[in-house]
Scaffold this motif. Structure first.
Motif, PDB file in Angstrom:
ATOM      1  N   TYR A  36      19.988  -0.637  -6.368  1.00  0.00           N
ATOM      2  CA  TYR A  36      20.129   0.673  -7.028  1.00  0.00           C
ATOM      3  C   TYR A  36      21.617   0.937  -7.263  1.00  0.00           C
ATOM      4  CZ  TYR A  36      15.486   0.970  -4.957  1.00  0.00           C
ATOM      5  OH  TYR A  36      14.197   0.710  -4.569  1.00  0.00           O
ATOM      6  N   ARG A  99      15.533   8.264   0.017  1.00  0.00           N
ATOM      7  CA  ARG A  99      14.327   7.416  -0.100  1.00  0.00           C
ATOM      8  C   ARG A  99      14.708   5.996  -0.483  1.00  0.00           C
ATOM      9  NH1 ARG A  99      10.299  11.434  -1.931  1.00  0.00           N
ATOM     10  NH2 ARG A  99       9.367  12.021   0.071  1.00  0.00           N
ATOM     11  N   LEU A 100      15.694   5.876  -1.372  1.00  0.00           N
ATOM     12  CA  LEU A 100      16.106   4.539  -1.814  1.00  0.00           C
ATOM     13  C   LEU A 100      16.684   3.753  -0.640  1.00  0.00           C
ATOM     14  CD1 LEU A 100      17.801   5.365  -5.258  1.00  0.00           C
ATOM     15  CD2 LEU A 100      15.410   4.830  -4.763  1.00  0.00           C
ATOM     16  N   ALA A 102      15.979   4.247   2.490  1.00  0.00           N
ATOM     17  CA  ALA A 102      14.863   3.948   3.408  1.00  0.00           C
ATOM     18  C   ALA A 102      14.135   2.684   2.962  1.00  0.00           C
ATOM     19  CB  ALA A 102      13.900   5.133   3.475  1.00  0.00           C
ATOM     20  N   LYS A 103      13.927   2.550   1.646  1.00  0.00           N
ATOM     21  CA  LYS A 103      13.254   1.346   1.130  1.00  0.00           C
ATOM     22  C   LYS A 103      14.032   0.104   1.526  1.00  0.00           C
ATOM     23  CE  LYS A 103      11.276   3.095  -3.150  1.00  0.00           C
ATOM     24  NZ  LYS A 103      10.718   2.620  -4.419  1.00  0.00           N
ATOM     25  N   CYS A 104      15.346   0.182   1.422  1.00  0.00           N
ATOM     26  CA  CYS A 104      16.167  -0.978   1.765  1.00  0.00           C
ATOM     27  C   CYS A 104      16.075  -1.282   3.247  1.00  0.00           C
ATOM     28  CB  CYS A 104      17.612  -0.730   1.343  1.00  0.00           C
ATOM     29  SG  CYS A 104      17.763  -0.574  -0.439  1.00  0.00           S
ATOM     30  N   HIS A 106      13.479  -0.745   5.064  1.00  0.00           N
ATOM     31  CA  HIS A 106      12.166  -1.381   5.269  1.00  0.00           C
ATOM     32  C   HIS A 106      12.260  -2.890   5.046  1.00  0.00           C
ATOM     33  CE1 HIS A 106       9.243   1.696   6.143  1.00  0.00           C
ATOM     34  NE2 HIS A 106       9.704   2.471   5.183  1.00  0.00           N
ATOM     35  N   VAL A 107      12.935  -3.271   3.974  1.00  0.00           N
ATOM     36  CA  VAL A 107      13.033  -4.698   3.659  1.00  0.00           C
ATOM     37  C   VAL A 107      13.792  -5.428   4.762  1.00  0.00           C
ATOM     38  CG1 VAL A 107      13.962  -6.393   2.028  1.00  0.00           C
ATOM     39  CG2 VAL A 107      12.906  -4.299   1.167  1.00  0.00           C
ATOM     40  N   CYS A 122       5.151  -0.731  10.129  1.00  0.00           N
ATOM     41  CA  CYS A 122       5.730  -0.279   8.864  1.00  0.00           C
ATOM     42  C   CYS A 122       5.480   1.218   8.679  1.00  0.00           C
ATOM     43  CB  CYS A 122       5.112  -1.088   7.718  1.00  0.00           C
ATOM     44  SG  CYS A 122       5.625  -0.549   6.101  1.00  0.00           S
ATOM     45  N   ASP A 126       8.109   4.230   8.375  1.00  0.00           N
ATOM     46  CA  ASP A 126       8.056   5.067   7.181  1.00  0.00           C
ATOM     47  C   ASP A 126       8.052   6.545   7.560  1.00  0.00           C
ATOM     48  OD1 ASP A 126       8.121   4.748   4.385  1.00  0.00           O
ATOM     49  OD2 ASP A 126       6.123   5.638   4.293  1.00  0.00           O
ATOM     50  N   GLU A 130      10.926   9.252   6.658  1.00  0.00           N
ATOM     51  CA  GLU A 130      10.574  10.497   5.967  1.00  0.00           C
ATOM     52  C   GLU A 130      11.148  11.694   6.718  1.00  0.00           C
ATOM     53  OE1 GLU A 130       8.978  11.733   3.112  1.00  0.00           O
ATOM     54  OE2 GLU A 130       9.418   9.671   2.499  1.00  0.00           O
TER      55      GLU A 130
END
Ligand code: HEM
Length: 141
Positions: A36, A99-100, A102-104, A106-107, A122, A126, A130
């Motif tokens: 991003y 949120r962006l 957080a996604k990273c 997760h990976v 997971c 999450d 949040e």
């Protein structure tokens, strides 16, 4: 809301990662800037080259803050309150960016925890992200 099983799974992940949790911050931030690129606009003063110390150091700070939230799951708001002020009033970070990031995370967690990063783990992470994101954005209202 995190239930007892979520808390147990978060704890299990943390002990599996041990001190490497802080290193994950650098990986996650690095990913954020690649996937991003618009997020880089908040860090015009950073060296964005490969292996940048700026990015690693900032990632460590973020992971430390998340670590403190993980140690205060019943008072995430208290644990992050000064950061929530900083990001809302001083840095003016748009809430979508949490949120962006957080996604990273997760990976990166999936890469390090492998098979342990199953659907339940997971989900626990999450929920945690949040809650952190909500806390960080509260001051915008
Ligand atoms: C600074 C944590 C998300 C932009 C910081 C600092 C921490 C932190 C601990 C250092 C504060 C200090 O030095 O006193 C977090 C946490 C996040 C998060 C826990 C999410 C869970 C974000 C996002 C962005 C962002 C998504 C923008 C895309 C910044 C900027 C700084 C900063 C621009 C100042 C950096 C500097 O000039 O040194 N953050 N952050 N943060 N954060 Fe965040």
């Amino acid at each position: 809301v995190l239930n007892a099983e979520d808390r147990r799974l978060l704890q299990a992940s943390i002990s599996k990662l041990d001190r490497r949790f802080e290193e994950l911050g650098g990986d996650a931030l690095c990913r954020l800037f690649i996937v991003y690129p618009q997020t880089k606009t908040y860090f015009p003063h950073f060296n964005m080259g490969a292996g940048s110390k700026d990015v690693l150091h900032q990632g460590e700070k973020v992971a430390k803050a998340l670590g403190s939230a993980l140690n205060h799951l019943d008072d995430i708001r208290g644990a992050l309150s000064h950061l929530s002020d900083l990001h809302a009033y001083n840095l003016r970070v748009d809430p979508v960016n949490f949120r962006l990031l957080a996604k990273c995370f997760h990976v990166v967690l999936a890469i390090h925890l492998r098979a342990e990063y199953n659907a339940c783990t997971c989900l626990a992470w999450d929920k945690f992200f949040e809650m952190v994101g909500e806390t960080m954005c509260e001051k915008y209202r």
